[in-house]
Design a protein around this motif. Structure first.
Motif, PDB file in Angstrom:
ATOM      1  N   ALA A  38      18.560 -39.391  95.067  1.00 50.13           N
ATOM      2  CA  ALA A  38      19.942 -39.745  95.420  1.00 50.13           C
ATOM      3  C   ALA A  38      20.905 -38.604  95.109  1.00 50.13           C
ATOM      4  O   ALA A  38      21.808 -38.305  95.893  1.00 50.13           O
ATOM      5  N   THR A  39      20.711 -37.944  93.960  1.00 50.35           N
ATOM      6  CA  THR A  39      21.593 -36.833  93.602  1.00 50.35           C
ATOM      7  C   THR A  39      21.314 -35.616  94.468  1.00 50.35           C
ATOM      8  O   THR A  39      22.240 -34.919  94.893  1.00 50.35           O
ATOM      9  N   ARG A  40      20.039 -35.323  94.727  1.00 49.90           N
ATOM     10  CA  ARG A  40      19.708 -34.176  95.586  1.00 49.90           C
ATOM     11  C   ARG A  40      20.363 -34.303  96.954  1.00 49.90           C
ATOM     12  O   ARG A  40      20.740 -33.304  97.567  1.00 49.90           O
ATOM     13  N   ALA A  41      20.496 -35.548  97.416  1.00 45.52           N
ATOM     14  CA  ALA A  41      21.114 -35.772  98.727  1.00 45.52           C
ATOM     15  C   ALA A  41      22.598 -35.415  98.730  1.00 45.52           C
ATOM     16  O   ALA A  41      23.193 -35.228  99.795  1.00 45.52           O
ATOM     17  N   LEU A  42      23.209 -35.309  97.532  1.00 47.17           N
ATOM     18  CA  LEU A  42      24.632 -34.986  97.443  1.00 47.17           C
ATOM     19  C   LEU A  42      24.898 -33.482  97.486  1.00 47.17           C
ATOM     20  O   LEU A  42      26.017 -33.052  97.776  1.00 47.17           O
ATOM     21  N   VAL A  43      23.863 -32.687  97.200  1.00 47.31           N
ATOM     22  CA  VAL A  43      24.082 -31.257  96.992  1.00 47.31           C
ATOM     23  C   VAL A  43      24.531 -30.557  98.274  1.00 47.31           C
ATOM     24  O   VAL A  43      25.542 -29.835  98.272  1.00 47.31           O
ATOM     25  N   GLN A  44      23.816 -30.731  99.375  1.00 48.02           N
ATOM     26  CA  GLN A  44      24.173 -30.023 100.599  1.00 48.02           C
ATOM     27  C   GLN A  44      25.557 -30.425 101.116  1.00 48.02           C
ATOM     28  O   GLN A  44      26.354 -29.545 101.484  1.00 48.02           O
ATOM     29  N   PRO A  45      25.899 -31.722 101.182  1.00 42.69           N
ATOM     30  CA  PRO A  45      27.264 -32.070 101.596  1.00 42.69           C
ATOM     31  C   PRO A  45      28.320 -31.449 100.680  1.00 42.69           C
ATOM     32  O   PRO A  45      29.397 -31.040 101.141  1.00 42.69           O
ATOM     33  N   TYR A  46      28.012 -31.370  99.378  1.00 41.96           N
ATOM     34  CA  TYR A  46      28.959 -30.747  98.454  1.00 41.96           C
ATOM     35  C   TYR A  46      29.147 -29.267  98.786  1.00 41.96           C
ATOM     36  O   TYR A  46      30.279 -28.765  98.837  1.00 41.96           O
ATOM     37  N   VAL A  47      28.046 -28.567  99.031  1.00 43.68           N
ATOM     38  CA  VAL A  47      28.122 -27.144  99.366  1.00 43.68           C
ATOM     39  C   VAL A  47      28.910 -26.941 100.656  1.00 43.68           C
ATOM     40  O   VAL A  47      29.733 -26.014 100.767  1.00 43.68           O
ATOM     41  N   ASP A  48      28.687 -27.787 101.640  1.00 40.45           N
ATOM     42  CA  ASP A  48      29.418 -27.683 102.910  1.00 40.45           C
ATOM     43  C   ASP A  48      30.920 -27.834 102.690  1.00 40.45           C
ATOM     44  O   ASP A  48      31.731 -27.056 103.215  1.00 40.45           O
ATOM     45  N   LYS A  49      31.323 -28.851 101.934  1.00 37.19           N
ATOM     46  CA  LYS A  49      32.742 -29.067 101.652  1.00 37.19           C
ATOM     47  C   LYS A  49      33.318 -27.923 100.813  1.00 37.19           C
ATOM     48  O   LYS A  49      34.457 -27.510 101.002  1.00 37.19           O
ATOM     49  N   LEU A  50      32.513 -27.426  99.875  1.00 31.64           N
ATOM     50  CA  LEU A  50      32.954 -26.322  99.023  1.00 31.64           C
ATOM     51  C   LEU A  50      33.223 -25.079  99.857  1.00 31.64           C
ATOM     52  O   LEU A  50      34.235 -24.385  99.658  1.00 31.64           O
ATOM     53  N   CYS A  51      32.349 -24.787 100.819  1.00 39.10           N
ATOM     54  CA  CYS A  51      32.548 -23.624 101.675  1.00 39.10           C
ATOM     55  C   CYS A  51      33.814 -23.772 102.538  1.00 39.10           C
ATOM     56  O   CYS A  51      34.544 -22.800 102.766  1.00 39.10           O
ATOM     57  N   ALA A  52      34.066 -24.990 103.001  1.00 40.74           N
ATOM     58  CA  ALA A  52      35.288 -25.239 103.773  1.00 40.74           C
ATOM     59  C   ALA A  52      36.526 -25.016 102.904  1.00 40.74           C
ATOM     60  O   ALA A  52      37.528 -24.446 103.353  1.00 40.74           O
ATOM     61  N   GLU A  53      36.436 -25.445 101.650  1.00 40.60           N
ATOM     62  CA  GLU A  53      37.568 -25.256 100.733  1.00 40.60           C
ATOM     63  C   GLU A  53      37.781 -23.777 100.418  1.00 40.60           C
ATOM     64  O   GLU A  53      38.917 -23.296 100.351  1.00 40.60           O
ATOM     65  N   LEU A  54      36.683 -23.031 100.264  1.00 42.45           N
ATOM     66  CA  LEU A  54      36.802 -21.598 100.005  1.00 42.45           C
ATOM     67  C   LEU A  54      37.465 -20.880 101.182  1.00 42.45           C
ATOM     68  O   LEU A  54      38.271 -19.962 100.988  1.00 42.45           O
TER      69      LEU A  54
ATOM     70  N   THR B 195      22.403 -22.184  89.587  1.00 38.76           N
ATOM     71  CA  THR B 195      21.072 -21.972  90.157  1.00 38.76           C
ATOM     72  C   THR B 195      20.321 -23.274  90.404  1.00 38.76           C
ATOM     73  O   THR B 195      19.144 -23.243  90.780  1.00 38.76           O
ATOM     74  N   SER B 196      20.982 -24.401  90.210  1.00 38.58           N
ATOM     75  CA  SER B 196      20.384 -25.656  90.656  1.00 38.58           C
ATOM     76  C   SER B 196      20.467 -25.771  92.184  1.00 38.58           C
ATOM     77  O   SER B 196      19.797 -26.612  92.781  1.00 38.58           O
ATOM     78  N   LEU B 197      21.293 -24.923  92.802  1.00 37.80           N
ATOM     79  CA  LEU B 197      21.313 -24.835  94.258  1.00 37.80           C
ATOM     80  C   LEU B 197      20.073 -24.079  94.729  1.00 37.80           C
ATOM     81  O   LEU B 197      19.526 -23.247  94.004  1.00 37.80           O
ATOM     82  N   SER B 198      19.661 -24.340  95.943  1.00 42.38           N
ATOM     83  CA  SER B 198      18.539 -23.597  96.517  1.00 42.38           C
ATOM     84  C   SER B 198      19.014 -22.193  96.889  1.00 42.38           C
ATOM     85  O   SER B 198      20.214 -21.907  96.937  1.00 42.38           O
ATOM     86  N   ALA B 199      18.051 -21.302  97.165  1.00 40.11           N
ATOM     87  CA  ALA B 199      18.400 -19.947  97.571  1.00 40.11           C
ATOM     88  C   ALA B 199      19.243 -19.956  98.845  1.00 40.11           C
ATOM     89  O   ALA B 199      20.206 -19.202  98.981  1.00 40.11           O
ATOM     90  N   ALA B 200      18.895 -20.838  99.771  1.00 42.85           N
ATOM     91  CA  ALA B 200      19.647 -20.925 101.031  1.00 42.85           C
ATOM     92  C   ALA B 200      21.073 -21.414 100.776  1.00 42.85           C
ATOM     93  O   ALA B 200      22.024 -20.917 101.406  1.00 42.85           O
TER      94      ALA B 200
ATOM     95  N   LEU C  85      22.809 -21.068  97.950  1.00 40.23           N
ATOM     96  CA  LEU C  85      23.545 -19.985  97.293  1.00 40.23           C
ATOM     97  C   LEU C  85      23.950 -18.917  98.301  1.00 40.23           C
ATOM     98  O   LEU C  85      25.071 -18.373  98.233  1.00 40.23           O
ATOM     99  N   GLU C  86      23.056 -18.620  99.243  1.00 43.51           N
ATOM    100  CA  GLU C  86      23.385 -17.630 100.279  1.00 43.51           C
ATOM    101  C   GLU C  86      24.536 -18.139 101.127  1.00 43.51           C
ATOM    102  O   GLU C  86      25.456 -17.371 101.477  1.00 43.51           O
ATOM    103  N   GLN C  87      24.526 -19.431 101.466  1.00 40.08           N
ATOM    104  CA  GLN C  87      25.621 -20.017 102.246  1.00 40.08           C
ATOM    105  C   GLN C  87      26.939 -19.899 101.476  1.00 40.08           C
ATOM    106  O   GLN C  87      27.979 -19.546 102.038  1.00 40.08           O
TER     107      GLN C  87
END
Length: 246
Positions: free
Chosen positions: A194-210, A235-240, A242-244
């Motif tokens: 359930a938590t892993r499913a939150l990571v990618q949407p969080y990264v997407d929103k974070l990139c939009a905010e940046l 580093t709990s993010l995947s390499a992909a 972090l690259e994003q």
């Protein structure tokens, strides 16, 4: 440990001290019964004439100790809340130190950045007074007190080099592989689906905010001087991921 709070509700300072001084102890709040409870603390806060006094009575396996601490209240109500929390922490630590006969290298500085306390003390009275107060009030060892002063001084020098339009950008990654027992940060472990499913949407929103921050900085003529990624554990993010982000 049974904790009885009288005149206040400053649970945070006490729970941070428990993590340092009584590893593994979980707080249970209620009325202390000295005849039945084997590990307990009664922490009483009173206020009079713009001063706060906290007295901690502490009992562990038949032994007991008490410590009182008095501190002036000043400033806004928000600032006074911090001063009450400070008094609670010092009082509890003093009782525990007397009872256990031990003192951690960082003394009573739990749940805070030591250099932040050192910085405030330097601004109030200079480096020598700050180092002395870290040792005498907060029970920090001389070596750690000097380290805190050096770190705070480095921060002061760095701040002096900033130009009026320089800003620093902090990016938070609120995920961790595991949860440290002493941690007070907002984060989630990524061990469950359930938590892993939150990571990618969080990264997407974070990139939009940046992107929005970048556009705002350009529009306002601001220069991003430093960029810091914290957490959680970045580093709990995947390499992909972090690259994003980068």
């Amino acid at each position: 440990m049974k904790l009885e709070l009288i005149g206040h509700d400053e649970k945070y300072a006490l729970e941070q001290s428990l993590l340092t001084l009584f590893p593994g102890e979980k707080p249970v709040y209620g009325t202390v019964d000295k005849t039945a409870d084997t590990r307990w603390a009664r922490v009483t806060l009173t206020e009079e004439d713009e001063r706060v006094q906290v007295t901690t009575e502490l009992g562990v396996d038949g032994k007991s100790a008490a410590h009182s601490y008095d501190y002036p209240l000043s400033g806004t109500e928000y600032e006074k809340e911090g001063q009450r929390r400070h008094a609670v922490g010092i009082s509890f630590f003093g009782a525990a130190k007397d009872l256990l006969g031990i003192s951690p290298a960082w003394g009573s500085l739990t749940g805070v950045r030591p250099s932040k306390v050192a910085l405030s003390l330097i601004r109030e009275g200079g480096k020598k007074r700050a180092e002395k107060e870290l040792q005498e009030l907060y029970c920090v060892t001389p070596a750690r007190a000097r380290l805190a002063i050096e770190a705070a001084d480095a921060g002061i020098r760095a701040a002096a080099e900033l130009e009026p339009n320089d800003i620093s950008l902090y990016v938070g990654i609120p995920f961790c592989p595991t949860r440290c027992s002493y941690c007070s940060f907002v984060s989630r472990t990524v061990g469950d689906k359930a938590t892993r499913a939150l990571v990618q949407p969080y990264v997407d929103k974070l990139c939009a905010e940046l992107t929005a921050i970048r556009e705002t900085a350009d529009r306002c003529g601001l220069h991003i001087r430093t960029f810091y990624i914290g957490g959680g554990t970045p580093t709990s993010l995947s390499a992909a991921q972090l690259e994003q982000l980068m």
